[in-house]
Design a protein around this motif. Structure first.
Motif, PDB file in Angstrom:
ATOM      1  N   GLY A 171       0.815  -1.204   0.000  1.00  0.00           N
ATOM      2  CA  GLY A 171       0.000   0.000   0.000  1.00  0.00           C
ATOM      3  C   GLY A 171       0.851   1.257   0.000  1.00  0.00           C
ATOM      4  N   ALA A 172       1.952   1.233   0.765  1.00  0.00           N
ATOM      5  CA  ALA A 172       2.855   2.383   0.809  1.00  0.00           C
ATOM      6  C   ALA A 172       3.523   2.612  -0.539  1.00  0.00           C
ATOM      7  CB  ALA A 172       3.919   2.156   1.892  1.00  0.00           C
ATOM      8  N   ALA A 173       3.870   1.532  -1.225  1.00  0.00           N
ATOM      9  CA  ALA A 173       4.481   1.662  -2.548  1.00  0.00           C
ATOM     10  C   ALA A 173       3.503   2.281  -3.538  1.00  0.00           C
ATOM     11  CB  ALA A 173       4.948   0.290  -3.041  1.00  0.00           C
ATOM     12  N   VAL A 174       2.250   1.836  -3.488  1.00  0.00           N
ATOM     13  CA  VAL A 174       1.226   2.369  -4.399  1.00  0.00           C
ATOM     14  C   VAL A 174       0.998   3.852  -4.139  1.00  0.00           C
ATOM     15  CG1 VAL A 174      -1.221   2.276  -5.025  1.00  0.00           C
ATOM     16  CG2 VAL A 174       0.070   0.153  -4.713  1.00  0.00           C
ATOM     17  N   ILE A 175       0.845   4.232  -2.876  1.00  0.00           N
ATOM     18  CA  ILE A 175       0.534   5.620  -2.546  1.00  0.00           C
ATOM     19  C   ILE A 175       1.735   6.525  -2.812  1.00  0.00           C
ATOM     20  CG2 ILE A 175       1.224   5.872  -0.118  1.00  0.00           C
ATOM     21  CD1 ILE A 175      -2.270   6.684  -1.370  1.00  0.00           C
ATOM     22  N   SER A 176       2.954   6.013  -2.600  1.00  0.00           N
ATOM     23  CA  SER A 176       4.148   6.813  -2.867  1.00  0.00           C
ATOM     24  C   SER A 176       4.329   7.037  -4.363  1.00  0.00           C
ATOM     25  CB  SER A 176       5.390   6.131  -2.294  1.00  0.00           C
ATOM     26  OG  SER A 176       5.321   6.045  -0.883  1.00  0.00           O
ATOM     27  N   LEU A 177       4.065   6.002  -5.158  1.00  0.00           N
ATOM     28  CA  LEU A 177       4.150   6.143  -6.615  1.00  0.00           C
ATOM     29  C   LEU A 177       3.112   7.142  -7.112  1.00  0.00           C
ATOM     30  CD1 LEU A 177       5.263   5.271  -9.361  1.00  0.00           C
ATOM     31  CD2 LEU A 177       3.620   3.380  -9.340  1.00  0.00           C
ATOM     32  N   LEU A 178       1.903   7.034  -6.579  1.00  0.00           N
ATOM     33  CA  LEU A 178       0.841   7.973  -6.948  1.00  0.00           C
ATOM     34  C   LEU A 178       1.254   9.403  -6.621  1.00  0.00           C
ATOM     35  CD1 LEU A 178      -2.241   8.406  -7.750  1.00  0.00           C
ATOM     36  CD2 LEU A 178      -2.678   8.333  -5.276  1.00  0.00           C
ATOM     37  N   GLY A 179       1.767   9.611  -5.409  1.00  0.00           N
ATOM     38  CA  GLY A 179       2.183  10.943  -5.004  1.00  0.00           C
ATOM     39  C   GLY A 179       3.351  11.462  -5.808  1.00  0.00           C
ATOM     40  N   ALA A 180       4.295  10.571  -6.138  1.00  0.00           N
ATOM     41  CA  ALA A 180       5.458  10.985  -6.919  1.00  0.00           C
ATOM     42  C   ALA A 180       5.046  11.442  -8.316  1.00  0.00           C
ATOM     43  CB  ALA A 180       6.461   9.841  -7.005  1.00  0.00           C
ATOM     44  N   ILE A 181       4.121  10.706  -8.917  1.00  0.00           N
ATOM     45  CA  ILE A 181       3.626  11.106 -10.237  1.00  0.00           C
ATOM     46  C   ILE A 181       2.941  12.466 -10.148  1.00  0.00           C
ATOM     47  CG2 ILE A 181       2.006  10.543 -12.096  1.00  0.00           C
ATOM     48  CD1 ILE A 181       2.516   7.584 -11.486  1.00  0.00           C
ATOM     49  N   ASP A 182       2.171  12.657  -9.082  1.00  0.00           N
ATOM     50  CA  ASP A 182       1.490  13.936  -8.902  1.00  0.00           C
ATOM     51  C   ASP A 182       2.481  15.069  -8.659  1.00  0.00           C
ATOM     52  OD1 ASP A 182      -1.037  15.450  -8.536  1.00  0.00           O
ATOM     53  OD2 ASP A 182      -0.286  15.709  -6.497  1.00  0.00           O
ATOM     54  N   ASP A 183       3.606  14.767  -8.016  1.00  0.00           N
ATOM     55  CA  ASP A 183       4.624  15.787  -7.772  1.00  0.00           C
ATOM     56  C   ASP A 183       5.318  16.210  -9.062  1.00  0.00           C
ATOM     57  OD1 ASP A 183       4.197  15.934  -5.041  1.00  0.00           O
ATOM     58  OD2 ASP A 183       5.669  14.372  -4.565  1.00  0.00           O
ATOM     59  N   VAL A 184       5.434  15.281 -10.000  1.00  0.00           N
ATOM     60  CA  VAL A 184       6.100  15.591 -11.274  1.00  0.00           C
ATOM     61  C   VAL A 184       5.121  16.264 -12.233  1.00  0.00           C
ATOM     62  CG1 VAL A 184       7.280  14.637 -13.281  1.00  0.00           C
ATOM     63  CG2 VAL A 184       7.759  13.731 -10.992  1.00  0.00           C
ATOM     64  N   ARG A 185       3.948  15.659 -12.361  1.00  0.00           N
ATOM     65  CA  ARG A 185       2.909  16.253 -13.211  1.00  0.00           C
ATOM     66  C   ARG A 185       1.579  16.084 -12.496  1.00  0.00           C
ATOM     67  NH1 ARG A 185       2.499  12.977 -18.709  1.00  0.00           N
ATOM     68  NH2 ARG A 185       0.664  14.336 -18.823  1.00  0.00           N
ATOM     69  N   GLU A 186       0.920  17.167 -12.196  1.00  0.00           N
ATOM     70  CA  GLU A 186      -0.266  17.158 -11.350  1.00  0.00           C
ATOM     71  C   GLU A 186      -1.369  16.262 -11.919  1.00  0.00           C
ATOM     72  OE1 GLU A 186      -1.751  20.902 -10.161  1.00  0.00           O
ATOM     73  OE2 GLU A 186       0.184  21.653  -9.452  1.00  0.00           O
ATOM     74  N   LEU A 187      -1.913  15.425 -11.028  1.00  0.00           N
ATOM     75  CA  LEU A 187      -3.012  14.543 -11.389  1.00  0.00           C
ATOM     76  C   LEU A 187      -4.336  15.174 -10.967  1.00  0.00           C
ATOM     77  CD1 LEU A 187      -1.496  11.161 -10.137  1.00  0.00           C
ATOM     78  CD2 LEU A 187      -1.557  11.990 -12.493  1.00  0.00           C
ATOM     79  N   ASP A 188      -5.408  14.760 -11.604  1.00  0.00           N
ATOM     80  CA  ASP A 188      -6.714  15.261 -11.205  1.00  0.00           C
ATOM     81  C   ASP A 188      -7.159  14.556  -9.929  1.00  0.00           C
ATOM     82  OD1 ASP A 188      -8.787  12.919 -12.051  1.00  0.00           O
ATOM     83  OD2 ASP A 188      -7.149  13.063 -13.510  1.00  0.00           O
ATOM     84  N   TRP A 189      -8.109  15.137  -9.227  1.00  0.00           N
ATOM     85  CA  TRP A 189      -8.519  14.630  -7.915  1.00  0.00           C
ATOM     86  C   TRP A 189      -9.094  13.227  -7.989  1.00  0.00           C
ATOM     87  CZ3 TRP A 189     -13.418  13.024  -6.752  1.00  0.00           C
ATOM     88  CH2 TRP A 189     -14.438  13.392  -7.634  1.00  0.00           C
ATOM     89  N   LEU A 190      -9.782  12.900  -9.075  1.00  0.00           N
ATOM     90  CA  LEU A 190     -10.397  11.581  -9.184  1.00  0.00           C
ATOM     91  C   LEU A 190      -9.337  10.487  -9.303  1.00  0.00           C
ATOM     92  CD1 LEU A 190     -13.029  10.032  -9.332  1.00  0.00           C
ATOM     93  CD2 LEU A 190     -13.032  10.354 -11.814  1.00  0.00           C
ATOM     94  N   THR A 191      -8.274  10.760 -10.052  1.00  0.00           N
ATOM     95  CA  THR A 191      -7.183   9.791 -10.192  1.00  0.00           C
ATOM     96  C   THR A 191      -6.497   9.569  -8.852  1.00  0.00           C
ATOM     97  OG1 THR A 191      -6.807  10.462 -12.488  1.00  0.00           O
ATOM     98  CG2 THR A 191      -5.028   9.274 -11.384  1.00  0.00           C
ATOM     99  N   LYS A 192      -6.272  10.654  -8.121  1.00  0.00           N
ATOM    100  CA  LYS A 192      -5.633  10.523  -6.808  1.00  0.00           C
ATOM    101  C   LYS A 192      -6.525   9.760  -5.832  1.00  0.00           C
ATOM    102  CE  LYS A 192      -4.451  14.939  -6.300  1.00  0.00           C
ATOM    103  NZ  LYS A 192      -3.792  16.141  -5.707  1.00  0.00           N
TER     104      LYS A 192
END
Length: 257
Positions: A86-107
């Protein structure tokens, strides 16, 4: 207690060392927070610090699985491995958002997937400590588990607004929860101070401790969504793994309160 100290130190040292590498990575990929009117920093600051904290947590899991007493916890339960996934999934999600902003639904979808992965490996509510112990249908408890994770991750994300604030608040919260969980688990029958909750909070304190020197004002690196979401998920995982194991009307809960 010595094994928990070892876990904390491994997480802290690994996070501290990895942060320098992550800072360079953030600059290379353009994960930089610009200066805004409401910010306290006067120059653009790289983010992605949460990636270093995930590395620290993963190192703590690796070391913890090799320790004499905590190793038994890994052998008898898959919960910590579920938290790691779970930590790996959430960290990857956050890292992608840090590089290029994701929309709220994807997050939101990513947070639900991370929570679902933990639930699949047993990190979920099995009962609610309401009026003693209240057992609800499985799907309801899984849904409540996911809601707790989503609320916790976003709560920490909202707190992350000043240098050292989110990491400092989570460090204090994790320390308080570790002390409570440790004292309560001593009164289990039989007594067992080696629990998923105490392991997660010890490692979480280490991650925050290793990151804070880079994040104190003036910050050289922000944790970004990769860090804020990770810290919230780990806090939620510790809470969920302990809740349902303790009857609030029992002596175990009341004597430690």
């Amino acid at each position: 207690m010595r094994e928990y100290l070892m876990v904390l130190l491994v997480a802290a040292i690994t996070t501290y060392a990895a942060t320098n590498l992550v800072r360079r990575l953030a600059l290379a990929v353009g994960a930089v927070t610009p200066v805004r009117a409401r910010d306290v920093h006067s120059v653009p600051i790289p983010r992605l610090g949460g990636v270093a904290m995930f590395v620290g947590f993963a190192a703590a899991v690796l070391v913890g699985s090799r320790l004499p007493f905590l190793g038994d916890l890994f052998a008898t339960s898959q919960e910590i491995y579920g938290v790691l996934i779970g930590a790996a999934v959430i960290s990857l999600l956050g890292a992608i958002d840090d590089v290029r902003e994701l929309d709220w639904l994807t997050k939101l979808a990513g947070q639900v997937i991370a929570a679902g992965a933990m639930a699949y490996f047993g990190v979920q509510l099995w009962s609610l400590p309401v009026a003693g112990v209240t057992v609800l249908p499985g799907p309801v408890l899984v849904t409540i588990t996911i809601i707790i994770v989503v609320v916790s991750t976003n709560a920490v994300n909202f707190v992350d607004g000043l240098d050292g604030l989110a990491a400092g608040v989570v460090f204090i919260s994790a320390g308080a929860f570790f002390a409570w969980a440790y004292l309560v688990s001593r009164d289990f029958n039989p007594p067992n101070v080696f629990t998923t909750a105490t392991f997660i909070t010890a490692a979480l304190m280490g991650c925050c401790l290793g990151f804070l020197p880079h994040n104190f004002h003036p910050a050289r690196l922000f944790m970004g969504d990769a860090g804020a979401l990770l810290l919230g998920l780990l806090l939620a995982a510790a809470t969920i793994s302990m809740t349902g194991s303790v009857d609030p009307s029992s002596s175990a809960a009341t004597t430690s309160a």
